[in-house]
Each structure stands twice: as C-alpha cells, then as structure tokens.
Design an enzyme around this catalytic site. Sequence first.
Site, PDB file in Angstrom:
ATOM      1  N   GLU A 106     -22.694   2.933 -21.922  1.00 49.52           N
ATOM      2  CA  GLU A 106     -21.523   3.821 -21.928  1.00 49.52           C
ATOM      3  C   GLU A 106     -20.315   2.912 -21.765  1.00 49.52           C
ATOM      4  OE1 GLU A 106     -21.402   7.088 -22.194  1.00 49.52           O
ATOM      5  OE2 GLU A 106     -23.510   7.596 -22.071  1.00 49.52           O
ATOM      6  N   CYS A 135     -12.335   6.159 -19.497  1.00 50.60           N
ATOM      7  CA  CYS A 135     -12.818   5.647 -20.788  1.00 50.60           C
ATOM      8  C   CYS A 135     -12.368   6.561 -21.916  1.00 50.60           C
ATOM      9  CB  CYS A 135     -14.335   5.517 -20.762  1.00 50.60           C
ATOM     10  SG  CYS A 135     -15.152   7.018 -20.209  1.00 50.60           S
TER      11      CYS A 135
END
Length: 457
Positions: A229, A263
């Site tokens: 991720e 993110c």
Amino acid sequence: MSKYESINPYTNQLIKSYPNATQQEIDQALDVGEKLYLTWYNQLPATRSKSLHEIANNFSKHRKEMAKTMTLEMGKLYQESLEEVDLCINICNYYADKAPSMLEPTTLESELGSAYYLKQSTGIIMACEPWNFPLYQVIRVFAPNFMVGNPIILKHAHNVPASAELTEKIIEEAGAPKGSLQNLFLSYDQIGDVIADKRVQGVAVTGSERGGSSVAEAAGKNIKKSTMELGGNDPFIVLADADPDVLRNVLGDARTYNCGQVCTSSKRIIVVESLYNEVMNILHDTFASLRPGDPLNESTTLAPMNSQKAADKLAEQVKKGIEHGAMVNYQYPEIKSSGAFFRPMILTNIDKKNPLFNEELFGPVAEVFKVKNEEEAISLANDSSFGLGSSVISSNVSHAQEVASQIETGMTVINGRWITAPELPFGGVKKSGYGRELSELGLMSFVNEHLVIDVSK
Ligand code: NAP
C-alpha cells in the site's frame, strides 16, 4: 533508518527514545507467534469474534489516551486522532461480526468431483507501517488477520514508537491471546531476517515507494506473499457541471486533512477551464482560513507536519519545482513557532518536465492544473506513475461513473474526497502498490485458499 524516537513535532522536543529489539526478543516473538498460529489453526474464526469485540471495547476505553499519544508524537489534530481511534473500533467490530461467514468454505462447480476451498490461516504476518495514521494502518492489517488466525509482528515507523507500544498494550490488556500482535523496534537488517524466517508467511507494507520496494525485494527473495500500500498522487477532477456547493464542501479538507499527509489526499486538482477561477477561490479561502497552533487545542486547524525532517523535505521538493517553472499562487503567511510547520501553498504552472509532475508531495500543497475539457482531464489524471485514488466532481453521477472507469487508479470517489471504511477495499495500481486492505478482499490477503476435491466415483 533513524532511531526509534518519540519527538513532539509541535515543539521539536524529544519525549522518549526506544532501544532496538534484541535478537533474543525477536526469537521469542517468532516462537510465541508460531505457537499461537498452531493453536488458532484448529479453531474456527468465530471463536475469536468475542475477543476482537473486547479489543474494540478496550480501544473505546483508552480512546483519549490513544489519541493523545498519536497527536503528541506525529502532530495530527487531536480531533482527527479521535476520529482515527473511532474508525479502528469500527474496523475491529466489523471483522468480528462479518469475518466468520466470509471465511466459510466456498463450494466450486466442477465436472471432476465435489469441490470446495477452505480459507485457512498461513502463519505469522509481518506488518511494516507508516506514521501518518499510527493506529489505523496497524488495525487495517491486524483485525482481519486476527480473524483469519494469522498472528502479527509489527514494525512501526521510527517516529511513532509510543503509539506502537500503546496499541500492543491495549490489545494485550483486552485479553487477546499472547502473540496476537507483537511490536518490535526492528532495524532494516532485522526486518530482512524476520522476513526470511520460515515461521513468517507474509509481509504487509504501507509506506513509500522507497520502503515498499526494499521490503518487497526481501519478500520476493524469500518467496513470501506481500501486499504493498504505497504512495499516491491522486487526481481530483472537476468537470464543467460540478455543483459549486459540493466543490466547496469537498475541497474544504481534501488537501489539508492530516496536514495533507494522506496517501489519498487530493494532490493534483485538475479543473476544466470554465471552473478554474471558482476552484482557485475556494482553495484560497480554505487555505487562508487555517489556524496554526498546538494540535492538542480544539481551535487549531493547521497542525505541524509529522517531523521537521518531513517539513524540510517538502520545502526542498517545492523549491526545486519552483526552479523548474512552478508558480506559487498562494502561500500561507509566516508561522511563528518552533514546531515543524509548513506554510500551506497552492502551486500552478507545473509542466511535464517539472520534477514535481510525477512526485508525491506529502503535505499541504495543492497542485492545480487547468485543462480544456474532460478528455484532457482524464489523460492528465492517467499521466502518472501512481494509481492510488481519485475523485470526480460532477452533478451527473452516471457520467461521472463512466469517467471513473477510465481512470487508472484503485479507487474513485464521486463528489467526495478520499474515504475509507471497513467494508470498502483500499489499494492501488502502478507504483501505488498491489493487493488490497479492508473489505472481504483485504481479509483474503494472507489466506490459504485450500482446495479439497473428492474425485472418487
Ligand atoms: P516509509 O518511509 O516507506 O516507511 C513506511 C514503513 O516502512 C516504516 O515502518 C519504515 O520504517 C519502513 N521502511 C522504510 N524504508 C525501509 C527500508 N528500506 N527497509 C525496510 N523498512 C523500511 O513511508 P513513510 O514516509 O513513513 O510514509 C508515507 C508514505 O506512505 C507516503 O508515500 C504515503 O502515500 C504512503 N501511504 C500509503 C498508504 C496506502 O494505503 N497506500 C497509506 C498511508 C501512507 P522507518 O520509519 O524506521 O524508516
């Protein structure tokens, strides 16, 4: 890697240092984890539901302590820390309730015989996590794997050791079996050794391309499954029919939540020319109305960055971008503080030759791109090595869905900014990584889909 140190970014004062794990501590953690895996292997997931609910309850009990610890060592607004703890409580309760049925065997139709596959645990999973959501990133991996029956060894970021220790303590105190989650302050070399150990069966990484590629390399070398991720440069596409009220609501924190250190923050705002001025005005108002201060104070809306090093790195990236032609449309006035503040800014005029074009800016910097039409917006959105999340703002939802299907990212939110919930898969494509966390997809990340087929006639 720097040392494991808890430093308050609002004052830049050291709170506490933590020694690295010893070889004996690592061996013991692997032994305890392996023993627990073998015990869990013969138990149904449903037998762990009660325990995961108790973990959720214990996080509720320690909600404020957990939130304060996170704010003190990585600087996020206290209110955002509380929201993070609440989200983690939801994640635990969700998997406690839903995982048992999701983990039931799946029947397969086959002409060769009666077939099904079991969803079994595989062993210890190592979780390498970043500081930006010190609890959420851990619980995203811990809760589903707890139900699957995979014990976790946590290697948290070097700047959130107190959050790592407290997370482990809250889980233990809730009565979870010993070894359910073990925190170790590992060096990079020690990470390699743990991954290579035969008792470890997978690695879940959330972090940057730098951390991800290094850990993925070690996992690949040792044939260990991994999920990555990683970073993002998420496009936020504003179409000509965007509703100005929606725009105003959504842009309010799309780039400033968690001080822009998400993110899936909307990092590239791509606007069709008819709405360019409108968007610039909203962004300008949003940024100018921020109130810097102590993140523990309720009135503060602009937190420091997670560390002085991160603020300096962002300043350096922006400086280089400006040298290559980017223009500063707005920057927040001087902030008088000894903390790791970065003055939020809006950048325009970033062309493809600019190093910023394909870099992730992890902080409160909005990069705005004016485009002629939707086609150009989609093409610009896809012109990136990242592919994590995206947003499409339009009052025609079915058309926005068509646009979403043309964007090369793992997630698209229509008429909203980034979002996360236990039932929704989270993850990306390209250099944003592979695999998914959360939802049923995330639950299956480290499951052995064990086929059983009866071919006797
Ligand atoms: P990072 O430097 O890659 O760190 C993440 C974790 O990996 C930390 O525990 C770190 O340990 C470790 N690590 C870093 N380099 C390593 C190496 N060479 N070998 C072994 N371990 C290593 O990332 P970050 O800067 O802390 O986090 C921000 C990044 O995470 C951003 O790019 C953001 O977009 C991304 N992110 C992605 C998601 C997602 O779901 N896709 C969610 C949140 C954040 P140390 O701290 O000890 O270096």
